[in-house]
Design a protein around this motif. Structure first.
Motif, PDB file in Angstrom:
ATOM      1  N   SER A 261      -2.409  -4.524   4.185  1.00 66.71           N
ATOM      2  CA  SER A 261      -1.783  -4.773   5.476  1.00 66.71           C
ATOM      3  C   SER A 261      -2.243  -6.101   6.064  1.00 66.71           C
ATOM      4  CB  SER A 261      -2.088  -3.626   6.438  1.00 66.71           C
ATOM      5  OG  SER A 261      -3.478  -3.530   6.622  1.00 66.71           O
TER       6      SER A 261
ATOM      7  N   THR B  25      -0.200  -0.740   3.614  1.00 62.63           N
ATOM      8  CA  THR B  25      -1.337  -0.276   4.403  1.00 62.63           C
ATOM      9  C   THR B  25      -2.623  -0.586   3.651  1.00 62.63           C
ATOM     10  OG1 THR B  25      -1.167   1.888   3.399  1.00 62.63           O
ATOM     11  CG2 THR B  25      -0.037   1.585   5.488  1.00 62.63           C
TER      12      THR B  25
ATOM     13  N   GLU C  78       3.655   2.738   2.187  1.00 64.64           N
ATOM     14  CA  GLU C  78       4.385   3.882   2.727  1.00 64.64           C
ATOM     15  C   GLU C  78       5.870   3.542   2.744  1.00 64.64           C
ATOM     16  OE1 GLU C  78       3.136   6.755   3.502  1.00 64.64           O
ATOM     17  OE2 GLU C  78       1.064   6.077   3.166  1.00 64.64           O
TER      18      GLU C  78
ATOM     19  N   MET D 225       6.027  -0.112   4.321  1.00 68.65           N
ATOM     20  CA  MET D 225       4.919  -0.627   5.094  1.00 68.65           C
ATOM     21  C   MET D 225       3.715  -0.677   4.167  1.00 68.65           C
ATOM     22  SD  MET D 225       3.727   0.564   8.838  1.00 68.65           S
ATOM     23  CE  MET D 225       3.185   2.177   8.383  1.00 68.65           C
TER      24      MET D 225
END
Lengths: 282, 384
Positions: free
Chosen positions: A251, A247, A233, A245
């Motif tokens: 992550s 994900t 993102e 970020m």
């Protein structure tokens, strides 16, 4: 089914001010047949600047007709100065509220009023502030109009922007650009209009940069991450600093710093700008 | 106020005979068809009878009828069946004017990396058959084409399409939600692999649908669990609704001639009456190949939602061809795919009749509509 207030229904079913005004000395027109709604506002303004009479002709849905009628209730008898302070929010409030998806009807009222007052002052039909980059080609909405609606009404999502300006509602190809404008508007404190004057063409604007980054993320980076069950993102773009970020499976991946540096950053440098720095959101 | 219901492509009244057939299923025959005891078992034979009634209406074998919860589930199941059983094939063909149930499935496959061909239609909503022929390939998993369009009533040449698709050995799914019960078709003569039906479009209740699955066609279930429906759709059978749908299919067979003749006559009367009384009005769709109950008519210079609200005040129920309710004011994807000018598309209204529509109701609309359109045109900045 429609979630209209009684006031909307009443002004739609029994509009008080529909029709042409023969002795109008100011006319404002917005919208078109192709757009699906249009409003022609007629004003009769006295030499000392009082709106003595007003009427409208509207092509559009029930809330467009009701908003037009409400606008006239709000401006009749007012001075030009008082009327020019009326915004789309006043129109919606007068009607006891409009469904979110219909807020653009009240915006149309505000724009027609602006257009009519400019016409009375002998100014050109298109307002200065509406100059800018055309974002939504389907409905002819510029970035300036979108920014105005975002600030005036505290809009947060692309859907909000569509509800208020119609931008992005037809083919949808400008939704990324709208998102970029929103990100910019929401990420930054409000600034004066002057600061939005286009910068020299050599430098990429933040909006252009963000759009490009989003494209590269979609086209080049996401598919690679998706192969490992991950996704990415975009969190922020501040000058050359891109915050992302990771994900999904990425992550919790131990090598995500390497992924960001060697894959994400390299790809963005190659396709967007050579000096970009990519960091992970905290 | 009397309601004049001319929105039967959205949903229909449940036929009184259907309600009557369903009621004992709640009070007296509430057993589970899968149970060992006679009390439950007797429900099984009622379901079997309903299955036969459905099969008879569409020219299928009873075991080719899979009961589902709705047309959308049927469409989804067909897509799952065709794609999951042929994972190596990554191409699907459908049209730009499908119901959103199928459009969404196409978009979902695209997101998964499938190649989807979206077939065009011409200004009357007719399918581009040459494009269909050209776009079928070795890795095409499924062709999915609706039988008749919900907005314009345009009927696609399914027999011809089925032949073309079959010749290439590709699976064919037909969304027949709008066609079933309005026009006859015979699956014993049409090489179709999957076909979706929705109960509430033919005077059965909402919450029941059918997926026809041809014997021998590839299949993977969408809902997994119990062995119901021969393992093709898990979940306890919705016996009251299945019995209701069976009854509705029997009635549909009885009323076929009536739909073709009387309902079509009333629709034509409405069409002629409105076109004669209202200038700057046009009919959308293919007038030669159209569902007998559907009229999509467009009025220039006025907007659909405003017309619907004025009709609503008179108790007349219809639909609009513009998606003004979504905020975008975007004319429907069907009218846009047909290239109906925006100036007309925004003012498009769909009237859809049923066997319960009367001439008196049609004449009421013909009487009231010119005033509504003239009234809205009077306050519109555009004129003819």
């Amino acid at each position: 089914m429609w979630e209209y207030t009684d006031a909307v229904r009443d002004h739609f079913e029994n509009p008080r001010h529909a029709g042409e005004l023969k002795d109008a000395n100011a006319i404002g027109e917005v919208g078109s047949l192709a757009c699906g709604d249009a409003l022609k506002l007629f004003l009769k303004i006295s030499p000392d600047g009082v709106i003595e009479d007003a009427s409208f002709q509207t092509f559009g849905c029930a809330s467009a007709i009701a908003s037009s009628d409400a606008l006239i209730e709000l401006i009749k008898g007012k001075t030009v100065e008082e009327a020019s302070k009326i915004t789309n929010k006043d129109i919606a409030k007068y009607l006891g509220g409009l469904p979110q998806a219909k807020m653009h009807c009240s915006v149309m009222g505000e724009e027609a009023l602006e257009a009519a007052l400019r016409n009375w002052r002998g100014e050109p039909a298109v307002p200065q502030c509406h100059e800018g980059k055309l974002i939504c080609k389907c409905f002819g909405v510029t970035d300036a109009q979108i920014r105005h609606a975002v600030r005036e009404n505290n809009l947060k999502t692309v859907e909000d922007v569509t509800n208020f300006t119609k931008a992005g509602g037809a083919c949808g190809s400008c939704q990324e650009a709208i998102q970029a404008i929103l990100d910019e508007e929401l990420g930054k404190p409000r600034v004066t209009l002057q600061e939005f004057n286009p910068k020299p063409k050599t430098a990429m604007t933040n909006v252009q940069r963000m759009q490009k980054i989003l494209h590269v993320l979609d086209d080049q980076i996401r598919p690679k991450l998706a192969a490992d069950g991950g996704d990415i993102e975009l969190v922020d773009v501040d000058g050359q600093k891109v915050t992302v970020m990771l994900t999904g499976k990425c992550s919790s991946c131990r090598s995500r710093q390497t992924t960001i540096r060697e894959m994400v950053e390299q790809t963005l440098r190659e396709h967007v700008e050579p000096n970009l720095v990519v960091v992970e959101a905290e | 106020m009397k309601v004049v219901y001319l929105d039967n492509n959205a949903t229909t009244m449940v036929a009184p005979e259907v309600v009557e057939a369903m009621l004992p299923m709640f009070s007296d025959y509430y057993g589970n068809a899968s149970s060992m005891h006679t009390f439950g078992g007797q429900v099984g034979s009622m379901l079997a009878k309903a299955r036969e009634s459905v099969a008879e209406l569409i020219g299928a074998h009873p075991e080719e009828v899979v009961f589902t919860s709705c047309g959308t589930e049927s469409d989804s199941t067909a897509f799952v069946a065709a794609t999951e059983s042929q994972p190596e094939k990554r191409h699907v063909i459908t049209t730009k004017v499908e119901h959103s149930a199928v459009l969404a499935l196409g978009h979902q496959l695209e997101a998964k990396g499938y190649d989807v061909t979206w077939l065009d239609v011409d200004e009357k909503g007719r399918l581009d058959m040459a494009q269909l022929a050209d776009s079928m390939r070795k890795d095409t998993a499924l062709v999915s084409i609706m039988y008749a369009n919900n907005e314009t009533g345009t009927i696609f040449p399914i027999p011809e399409i089925a032949q073309m698709v079959k010749e290439r050995g590709i699976l064919l799914h037909v969304d027949a939600v709008q066609a079933t019960g309005k026009i006859p078709y015979d699956l014993s003569k049409l090489p179709i692999d999957y076909l979706a039906i929705s109960g509430h479009k033919l005077h059965a209740p909402k919450g029941i649908g059918v997926l026809f699955v041809r014997r021998g066609a590839r299949f993977r279930p969408f809902l997994r669990g119990g062995h119901q429906e021969n393992g093709r759709r898990a979940g306890t059978e919705n016996s009251p609704y299945i019995v209701g749908l069976g009854k509705a299919c029997e009635l549909a067979r009885q009323y076929f001639d009536y739909e073709q003749q009387r309902v079509a006559e009333l629709r034509d009367r409405l069409q002629a009456g409105l076109l004669a009384a209202i200038p700057d009005s046009i009919v959308n769709g293919d007038l030669e190949h159209r569902l007998p109950n559907t009229l999509s008519i467009a009025f220039k210079y006025v907007e659909g939602e405003a017309i619907l609200l004025r009709l609503d005040r008179l108790g007349i129920c219809a639909s609009s061809g513009s998606a003004c309710t979504s905020g975008s004011l975007e004319p429907s994807h069907v009218l846009r795919a047909m290239g109906v000018p925006f100036t007309y598309a925004h003012g498009s209204i769909r009237f859809s009749l049923s066997r319960y529509t009367t001439q008196e109701e049609v004449d009421y609309v013909i009487k009231e509509m010119p005033g509504i359109i003239a009234g809205l045109r009077a306050i519109s900045p555009f004129r003819g």
